[in-house]
Design a protein around this motif. Structure first.
Motif, PDB file in Angstrom:
ATOM      1  N   ILE A  34     -14.308  -5.840   3.152  1.00  0.00           N
ATOM      2  CA  ILE A  34     -14.159  -6.904   2.160  1.00  0.00           C
ATOM      3  C   ILE A  34     -13.065  -7.880   2.598  1.00  0.00           C
ATOM      4  O   ILE A  34     -13.226  -9.097   2.508  1.00  0.00           O
ATOM      5  N   LEU A  35     -11.959  -7.321   3.087  1.00  0.00           N
ATOM      6  CA  LEU A  35     -10.867  -8.198   3.542  1.00  0.00           C
ATOM      7  C   LEU A  35     -11.340  -9.089   4.683  1.00  0.00           C
ATOM      8  O   LEU A  35     -11.031 -10.273   4.736  1.00  0.00           O
ATOM      9  N   LYS A  36     -12.158  -8.505   5.584  1.00  0.00           N
ATOM     10  CA  LYS A  36     -12.699  -9.323   6.678  1.00  0.00           C
ATOM     11  C   LYS A  36     -13.646 -10.392   6.121  1.00  0.00           C
ATOM     12  O   LYS A  36     -13.643 -11.524   6.592  1.00  0.00           O
ATOM     13  N   ALA A  37     -14.451 -10.003   5.124  1.00  0.00           N
ATOM     14  CA  ALA A  37     -15.412 -10.950   4.547  1.00  0.00           C
ATOM     15  C   ALA A  37     -14.688 -12.154   3.943  1.00  0.00           C
ATOM     16  O   ALA A  37     -15.136 -13.293   4.103  1.00  0.00           O
ATOM     17  N   ILE A  38     -13.555 -11.913   3.280  1.00  0.00           N
ATOM     18  CA  ILE A  38     -12.869 -13.055   2.659  1.00  0.00           C
ATOM     19  C   ILE A  38     -12.004 -13.817   3.675  1.00  0.00           C
ATOM     20  O   ILE A  38     -11.357 -14.786   3.326  1.00  0.00           O
ATOM     21  N   LEU A  44     -12.736  -1.384   2.167  1.00  0.00           N
ATOM     22  CA  LEU A  44     -11.683  -2.364   1.903  1.00  0.00           C
ATOM     23  C   LEU A  44     -11.518  -3.310   3.090  1.00  0.00           C
ATOM     24  O   LEU A  44     -11.440  -4.538   2.915  1.00  0.00           O
ATOM     25  N   PRO A 103     -18.268  -6.701   7.799  1.00  0.00           N
ATOM     26  CA  PRO A 103     -18.072  -7.057   6.398  1.00  0.00           C
ATOM     27  C   PRO A 103     -19.322  -6.787   5.562  1.00  0.00           C
ATOM     28  O   PRO A 103     -19.248  -6.289   4.442  1.00  0.00           O
ATOM     29  N   LEU A 104     -20.465  -7.105   6.176  1.00  0.00           N
ATOM     30  CA  LEU A 104     -21.727  -6.971   5.445  1.00  0.00           C
ATOM     31  C   LEU A 104     -21.973  -5.534   4.991  1.00  0.00           C
ATOM     32  O   LEU A 104     -22.368  -5.283   3.847  1.00  0.00           O
ATOM     33  N   ALA A 116     -19.773  -3.238   4.424  1.00  0.00           N
ATOM     34  CA  ALA A 116     -18.831  -2.888   3.365  1.00  0.00           C
ATOM     35  C   ALA A 116     -19.303  -3.421   2.022  1.00  0.00           C
ATOM     36  O   ALA A 116     -19.232  -2.728   1.006  1.00  0.00           O
ATOM     37  N   ILE A 117     -19.822  -4.650   2.042  1.00  0.00           N
ATOM     38  CA  ILE A 117     -20.286  -5.260   0.787  1.00  0.00           C
ATOM     39  C   ILE A 117     -21.454  -4.456   0.224  1.00  0.00           C
ATOM     40  O   ILE A 117     -21.553  -4.210  -0.971  1.00  0.00           O
ATOM     41  N   GLU A 173       0.834  -1.204   0.000  1.00  0.00           N
ATOM     42  CA  GLU A 173       0.000   0.000   0.000  1.00  0.00           C
ATOM     43  C   GLU A 173       0.870   1.257   0.000  1.00  0.00           C
ATOM     44  O   GLU A 173       0.584   2.215  -0.714  1.00  0.00           O
ATOM     45  N   GLY A 190     -21.019  -0.754  -1.799  1.00  0.00           N
ATOM     46  CA  GLY A 190     -20.671  -0.592  -3.204  1.00  0.00           C
ATOM     47  C   GLY A 190     -19.179  -0.676  -3.413  1.00  0.00           C
ATOM     48  O   GLY A 190     -18.429  -1.052  -2.520  1.00  0.00           O
ATOM     49  N   GLU A 191     -18.746  -0.267  -4.627  1.00  0.00           N
ATOM     50  CA  GLU A 191     -17.343  -0.440  -5.033  1.00  0.00           C
ATOM     51  C   GLU A 191     -16.397   0.337  -4.138  1.00  0.00           C
ATOM     52  O   GLU A 191     -16.693   1.450  -3.719  1.00  0.00           O
ATOM     53  N   ILE A 192     -15.224  -0.287  -3.804  1.00  0.00           N
ATOM     54  CA  ILE A 192     -14.241   0.388  -2.954  1.00  0.00           C
ATOM     55  C   ILE A 192     -13.269   1.163  -3.819  1.00  0.00           C
ATOM     56  O   ILE A 192     -13.052   0.823  -4.944  1.00  0.00           O
TER      57      ILE A 192
END
Lengths: 343, 228
Positions: A253-257, A250, A334-335, A337-338, A7, A341-343
């Motif tokens: 999403i990282l937490k979701a995966i 972000l 996570p939910l 963030a999903i 990053e 919309g787009e990050i």
């Protein structure tokens, strides 16, 4: 994979901005700390360079060294009991140089001791800063209250008191100038505080704080230093907060995966450490350059100890600032963030 | 054979004193290697069901049984581990990490899933999957330089690189035009069939239903019908 580094590599400008702010604040802190140390040396090097021990002054002096008068019988008793003990006096005064120009000095006289310069009657040893004022070994100096003359016998390094160069003179000369017979202070190196009738004891630091100008000066400068340290901590917190707010999606999403929250904190701490270390290396280097090129008359002293201590404080405060701002990471769902919309 | 079973799952949201039941006792099971589509009007509860099944939010009641274990009883760390190693996700938007290249996105997923592969084997695996999604020529590109379709293909590659047992796809084609939507659906179908991945997908787009094995229609928090 080191995503913290990836990053930084991709967002160089963003991290350079934070790094440059930390660099500037830490540089300012180092320079003000150098000035504080320098002024402290300039104000009390005579006392600061003494080993740890106990200072004694008369109780009725009300913690003001130049009001102190130690009874000669008590002095004799203490000096005979403690082999390394020394009785001494300090008073501000003036010397007239060859051209008749008055030079402000702190006259110091003492009993025989390796801790103070002992000079014969008619002789004087001065702080080396007097050399810059054109005084040389062998010069004859006078004082309006002293009937004799002083011949400059030599110079010593870093002997200042109350921002004035120290002038070591013989006890007889001192007694004549200030019309006193008693000494103001007794110093016992390495000694523990012991009760002596009619005297009050002080540690080195306690004694330094009885010097009014020293305490006020150091308090103001140290306050500036600590404000700067706190400001830099707040800068870290605010900057990482702003970055984290931008990255909420972000993180979600990282937490979701399946990325661990602790891994996200590690990422932030790595970035904080990287920025702080680079900023500190640069500011320490530059402050050392400043130390070397600072004008001779400027009281500036930045020791390795102070530099290391302040650097550690910066790292700790950066860590706290970043961690406080990172509490959001823990809260990210996570939910949400999903669904954002787009990050 | 059912790999995933949802048993009497309920979800209630409380807003002040008002309680709203979004899912009213859902029962369904997913067969291994099949693609199941959840369809229904907005607000029917299909996305909520998908996120509960994927361990992204808890159910108020019921069981979500994956590989014989009820996920509802798992700790959040256990659920995270399942998500990282056994599940794959494709969302409406690609949600790629903006500062990682295409190759790094996939390497990250292998790291997260605690893949036992060595570094060089991981790279080989990434190359293989990128070839499958026809993105091998863009492996050093950052998301900002990819088109919407390309991003979604990378997201699909990220979702399957660690060979998950179940792929959850929430409207994976909603942000794409018709042609790209068909390409992406074809890709999901081919990959999940090749790798024997069970898929649960939410979609609004009826055209996409021709790519699935079974359809579950939902309305008002209930399953209306199971169709093949």
């Amino acid at each position: 994979m080191n995503i913290a580094w990836k990053e930084i590599k991709k967002n160089k400008v963003r991290f350079m901005i934070l790094g440059s702010i930390v660099f500037l604040v830490s540089l300012l802190t180092f320079i003000i700390s150098g000035l504080a140390n320098g002024l402290s040396q300039d104000n009390a090097a005579l006392i600061k360079d003494l080993p740890n021990g106990q200072f004694y002054m008369s109780k009725d002096a009300n913690e003001t060294y130049n009001m102190s008068r130690i009874d000669s019988s008590i002095q004799d008793k203490m000096l005979s009991k403690q082999k390394d003990a020394v009785a001494f006096s300090i008073q501000m005064g003036f010397l007239n140089d060859r051209a008749g120009k008055q030079q402000s000095v702190a006259f110091v006289t003492s009993t025989d001791s390796s801790l103070f310069k002992n000079v014969k009657k008619g002789e004087i040893v001065l702080d080396r800063s007097m050399e810059d004022k054109g005084i040389k070994i062998g010069d004859t100096l006078t004082n309006n209250q002293y009937s004799g003359k002083f011949i400059v016998k030599g110079f010593v390094d870093q002997r200042k008191f109350s921002h004035a160069p120290v002038a070591y003179i013989n006890m007889d000369a001192y007694k004549e100038i200030y019309r006193v017979n008693e000494m103001q202070l007794i110093f016992v190196p390495g000694g523990d505080s012991t009760q002596v009738a009619g005297l009050q004891s002080f540690s080195n630091n306690q004694f330094l704080n009885t010097i009014a100008s020293y305490k006020a000066e150091q308090m103001s400068l140290n306050m500036i230093v600590w404000f700067l340290v706190i400001i830099s901590g707040m800068l870290f917190a605010i900057f990482f907060y702003m970055m984290n707010v931008q990255k909420i999606g972000l993180y979600g999403i990282l937490k979701a995966i399946g990325v661990k929250t602790s891994a996200l904190f590690k990422m932030m701490w790595t970035q904080m450490l990287f920025i702080t270390v680079i900023a500190l290396v640069l500011s320490v280097s530059l402050s050392q350059v400043f130390n070397m090129i600072a004008p001779k008359g400027m009281p500036f002293s930045l020791t390795t100890d102070t530099t290391v201590q302040l650097s550690i404080v910066f790292l700790i405060i950066g860590f706290i600032g970043a961690t406080l701002s990172g509490i959001q990471i823990k809260k990210v769902e996570p939910l949400q963030a999903i669904q954002q919309g787009e990050i | 054979m059912a790999i995933f079973t949802i048993d009497e799952v309920r979800k209630t949201f409380t807003n002040g004193e008002v309680k709203e039941e979004i899912l009213k006792g859902i029962n369904l099971s997913l067969r291994e290697g099949e693609i199941t589509a959840l369809v229904g009007a907005s607000g029917s509860g299909k996305s909520t069901l998908l996120t509960i099944a994927a361990g992204l939010q808890p159910a108020s009641d019921g069981k979500v049984i994956f590989e014989g274990t009820n996920m509802i009883n798992m700790s959040s760390e256990q659920v995270r581990k399942v998500r990282a190693s056994k599940f794959g996700f494709v969302f409406q938007f690609a949600h790629l990490v903006p500062f990682l290249t295409v190759e790094e996105q996939l390497m990250l997923m292998l790291d997260v899933s605690e893949s036992k592969l060595k570094k060089h084997e991981q790279k080989k695996e990434v190359d293989k999957i990128l070839k499958l999604v026809e993105m091998d020529h863009r492996k050093n590109a950052y998301p900002s330089s990819l088109s919407g379709g390309e991003k979604q293909r990378v997201a699909i590659a990220r979702a399957i690189i660690h060979k998950p047992k179940v792929l959850f796809a929430d409207e994976p084609t909603a942000s794409l035009d018709s042609k790209r939507s068909k390409d992406v659906m074809m890709l999901i179908r081919n990959l999940t069939k090749t790798l024997n991945i069970t898929t649960l997908m939410v979609t609004h787009d009826e055209e996409m239903l021709s790519y699935v094995d079974s359809i579950i229609k939902m309305s008002d928090g209930q399953v209306l019908q199971n169709a093949v």
